[in-house]
Design an enzyme around this catalytic site. Sequence first.
Site: not given
Ligand code: SIN
Length: 532
Positions: A16-17, A49-52, A117, A238, A284, A380, A385-386
């Site tokens: 359910s993501g 997930a924080q970034g976006g 990012e 990460h 990364r 990646r 990914s989102l």
């Molecule tokens: C992050 O907010 O650093 C993660 C974003 C990601 O993994 O795509």
Amino acid sequence: MASDMERETDYLVIGSGIAGLYFALEAASHGRVTIVTKKRPFDSNTAWAQGGIAAVLGDDDSLQDHVNDTLRVGEGLCKRKIVEGVVEEGPAHVRKLAQLGVDFARNEDGNFDLGREGGHNKRRVAHYQDATGYAISQALLAAVAKHPNITLLDHHIAVDLLSMAKYGGEEACFGAYVLDREQGSIVAIVARATILASGGAGKVYIYTSNPDVATGDGMAMAYRIGAQVSNMEFVQFHPTVLYHPHAKSFLISETLRGEGGKLRLADGSEFMDDYHPLSSLGPRDVVARAIDNELKRSGADSVFLDMTHLDADFVRNRFPTIAERCKTLGIDIAVDPIPVVPAAHYQCGGVVCDANGQSTVKNLFAIGETSSTGLHGACRLASNSLLEGVVFGARAAEAVRHTELIRPSRVAPWRSGNATDSNDAIVVALNWEEVRRFMWSYVGIVRSDKRLERALRRIKLLRQEISEYYWDFKINSDIIELRNLALVAHLIIDSARRRKESRGLHYTLDYLEKDPAQARDTVLHQSSGPPA
Ligand code: SIN
């Protein structure tokens, strides 16, 4: 336990993501969808997930720039056509998420306020504060709850996929055995198409940014039914997860570095200039390896992410979730450098799929982190990914329209034979801990032939023990997850042993250079990989 329970649906979604929910909403216009999710609906990597979500939404950006950044970071293993398609379709899906209620940050003109990012040469990350995934989960779950064609079964965990080959038929999937964790009963859910959307496998490692649910269930089940998996050696670490004895799995988003955060050693010195021209905002794999190197060199517990030179109100307002969490641990992110270490974050490999999410087994699809589509290659690009989740969720929803149900006249009920109730939960806990520790030490950020050999010996022994345990005792979610986790660990080790070069996220002391002759996927199948 034997159960004669059987249910039928058109499309069975496991997970359910973002990918599973988006698929469900798109596919519900032409079929009944059943989603099973093993804990609560919002227990997913997406919600953390924080970034976006990366997409070309800014005036100064172009599709070609996004494609180029993705290909460069992917180090020769991305599939160009897939990258171009995803990048092109992305912006429309982000706008659709906004229509569904995701309150993306906007600038004064009402346009998307875009974050930056690592590895991106432009600002292109649409976000809601520093909790984008949670906002997306909330919006999609609300839409799913209202849809008459979608049933969501929480606390239901898939045990194994249903295979026509077991009934003497072709290699096709027709659903899954699913354990209702509250009732303890196992039901066969029969479907025209089965969609694996169960996320990644960060829990294979002792240090991870992932929630507890990330145990590689989809990858393991797909492999067991005979599907191909690929590129499992490319585990993304990460660079910045909070280091604190009382903080479990808490990510410090890369967007902090996107807004000017600097990585420093304990003495305050910056070190990233020695490793990459983009310094703290390098790709990364480079940043995670640099930190690992500095920690090994100095023996320190962590490095530090420093935001203290930035405007304090901006820092606290832009990153309220991180600020709040750190505050509970006595860290004011506007005043104190944040102690950080790398941790397992994302599985770039997974179930081999075509451009529509179709796996190598008929009627079995995989989307999101569970899949290997060719978007990510050997590393990646952040926040892609989102994006992959929505693009492939929508594409798969279109593709399943054309599936036909292939099923036996009667599905054999799940049988546990002479299995008894286990009173030895400690065995599961110890095996789980052992896998995760040796994977971190031997199959982590820096690998070598010798370390991989050690890991191989251990995983074979453990998998044998786990298999005995699995068949001797009545199954529960802990045993199901451990069995999956151990298989995924084995797939990672096997894939890593096959790659005799350093490329992207796979870095080995025995082959430090990239070898152009190995610019190919590592594909595993039951006939050529470890035992299922
Ligand atoms: C992050 O907010 O650093 C993660 C974003 C990601 O993994 O795509």
